[in-house]
Design a protein around this motif. Structure first.
Motif, PDB file in Angstrom:
ATOM      1  N   GLN A  36       0.675  -1.119   0.059  1.00  0.00           N
ATOM      2  CA  GLN A  36       0.717  -0.265   0.092  1.00  0.00           C
ATOM      3  C   GLN A  36       0.634   0.842  -0.133  1.00  0.00           C
ATOM      4  OE1 GLN A  36      -2.180  -1.000   3.774  1.00  0.00           O
ATOM      5  NE2 GLN A  36      -3.947  -1.774   2.710  1.00  0.00           N
ATOM      6  N   ALA A  40       1.604   4.513  -2.588  1.00  0.00           N
ATOM      7  CA  ALA A  40       1.211   5.569  -2.147  1.00  0.00           C
ATOM      8  C   ALA A  40       2.529   6.315  -2.533  1.00  0.00           C
ATOM      9  CB  ALA A  40       1.495   6.253  -0.702  1.00  0.00           C
ATOM     10  N   VAL A 180     -10.724   6.912   6.968  1.00  0.00           N
ATOM     11  CA  VAL A 180      -9.252   7.226   6.705  1.00  0.00           C
ATOM     12  C   VAL A 180      -8.692   5.730   6.843  1.00  0.00           C
ATOM     13  CG1 VAL A 180      -7.171   8.758   7.304  1.00  0.00           C
ATOM     14  CG2 VAL A 180      -9.601   9.376   7.250  1.00  0.00           C
ATOM     15  N   ASN A 181      -8.866   5.681   5.317  1.00  0.00           N
ATOM     16  CA  ASN A 181      -7.928   3.901   5.051  1.00  0.00           C
ATOM     17  C   ASN A 181      -6.338   3.775   5.195  1.00  0.00           C
ATOM     18  OD1 ASN A 181     -10.824   3.168   4.718  1.00  0.00           O
ATOM     19  ND2 ASN A 181     -11.117   2.764   2.813  1.00  0.00           N
ATOM     20  N   SER A 184      -4.372   5.701   2.772  1.00  0.00           N
ATOM     21  CA  SER A 184      -5.066   6.304   1.580  1.00  0.00           C
ATOM     22  C   SER A 184      -4.363   7.688   2.121  1.00  0.00           C
ATOM     23  CB  SER A 184      -6.130   6.772   2.414  1.00  0.00           C
ATOM     24  OG  SER A 184      -6.726   6.848   3.812  1.00  0.00           O
ATOM     25  N   SER A 186      -5.372  11.855   1.964  1.00  0.00           N
ATOM     26  CA  SER A 186      -6.595  13.328   2.187  1.00  0.00           C
ATOM     27  C   SER A 186      -5.200  14.770   1.833  1.00  0.00           C
ATOM     28  CB  SER A 186      -7.233  13.193   3.463  1.00  0.00           C
ATOM     29  OG  SER A 186      -7.624  11.983   3.020  1.00  0.00           O
ATOM     30  N   ASN A 201      -9.757  10.126   1.922  1.00  0.00           N
ATOM     31  CA  ASN A 201      -9.851   8.961   1.996  1.00  0.00           C
ATOM     32  C   ASN A 201      -9.683   8.458   0.718  1.00  0.00           C
ATOM     33  OD1 ASN A 201      -9.552   6.919   3.407  1.00  0.00           O
ATOM     34  ND2 ASN A 201     -11.457   6.602   2.885  1.00  0.00           N
ATOM     35  N   THR A 202      -8.171   9.007  -0.756  1.00  0.00           N
ATOM     36  CA  THR A 202      -8.315   8.547  -1.520  1.00  0.00           C
ATOM     37  C   THR A 202      -6.767   7.511  -1.207  1.00  0.00           C
ATOM     38  OG1 THR A 202      -6.471   9.946  -2.487  1.00  0.00           O
ATOM     39  CG2 THR A 202      -8.993  10.656  -2.690  1.00  0.00           C
ATOM     40  N   ASP A 203      -6.955   6.050  -2.309  1.00  0.00           N
ATOM     41  CA  ASP A 203      -6.508   5.318  -2.384  1.00  0.00           C
ATOM     42  C   ASP A 203      -5.108   4.971  -4.207  1.00  0.00           C
ATOM     43  OD1 ASP A 203      -8.252   3.648  -3.962  1.00  0.00           O
ATOM     44  OD2 ASP A 203      -8.086   2.173  -1.239  1.00  0.00           O
TER      45      ASP A 203
END
Length: 230
Positions: A36, A40, A180-181, A184, A186, A201-203
């Protein structure tokens, strides 16, 4: 003012096993979490960050390192206790399933402003020190690099939710409406007029437009034309 990217750390061994890690040392990213944060880092590679500010906990420092590795130039990293995880006190290291049986659980869900974790921190105190840290760092980056500066704060789920709630003008009792994953992104832009929440909260998705975004203090009446895409 500058623009802050709020990045939650990737998934950890505690997240995967349903344990409230809190400030327990030695909690690190699991394999999924490492994947992940690599994604990012790729998303942020096109954004020249003037600095990265991280919670002192290992999972955030690992996440920050994944971002720094993809930056094209030298980017300073600083450790900020103000964006450290909430001090959950006696709740730390307990399973979420077990904690859900506590009377305090429903208060955490429905009235966070009334919560002080036994042996730990109150949720209003958590929000106050996190918001203060983000705003102080934002002002410092703006003073050094100008109003177009973009920086990243690597922190934790409840911390980022609390900062977003403040930026949205929401009462803390409503902050559980925000998700809020892990890993993620923001984005909040602070100005002399008001904070503007740009993303939450965008991935996935292109962020290169941030490199050329023109900051403004005024809201676009009617919604505006949006940012330029590549």
């Amino acid at each position: 003012m500058a623009t802050v990217i709020l990045l939650r750390h990737g998934r950890t061994t505690a997240n995967a096993s349903g344990v409230l890690a809190g400030r327990t040392p030695g909690v690190v990213l699991d394999e999924t979490g490492r994947e992940q944060v690599a994604r990012a880092g790729e998303r942020l590679a096109s954004v020249p960050l003037v600095g990265v500010v991280s919670s002192p906990l290992e999972r955030c420092r690992e996440t920050a390192q994944a971002v720094l590795e993809r930056q094209s130039g030298p980017t300073p990293l600083s450790i900020e206790n103000g964006v450290n995880e909430c001090d959950y006190g006696d709740w730390q290291d307990r399973s979420l399933a077990d904690l859900a049986k506590e009377d305090l659980w429903s208060v955490v869900q429905n009235q966070p402003s009334a919560v002080t974790f036994p042996g730990g921190e109150s949720m209003p105190a958590m929000q106050a020190r996190a918001v203060a840290a983000v705003r102080e760092n934002d002002a410092a980056f703006e003073a050094e690099h100008g109003s177009g500066a973009v920086w990243a704060a690597v922190s934790h789920g409840d911390i980022i939710k609390a900062v977003l709630a403040d930026a949205l003008g929401m009462h803390l009792d409503l902050f559980q409406r925000i998700s809020v994953n892990p890993a993620s992104v923001s984005i909040v832009h602070y100005s002399s007029a008001r904070p503007t929440v740009v993303l939450m909260n965008t991935d996935a998705g292109d962020l290169s437009w941030l490199a050329a975004a023109a900051p403004t203090t005024d809201a676009a009446v009617g919604g505006g034309a949006g940012h330029a895409t590549t």
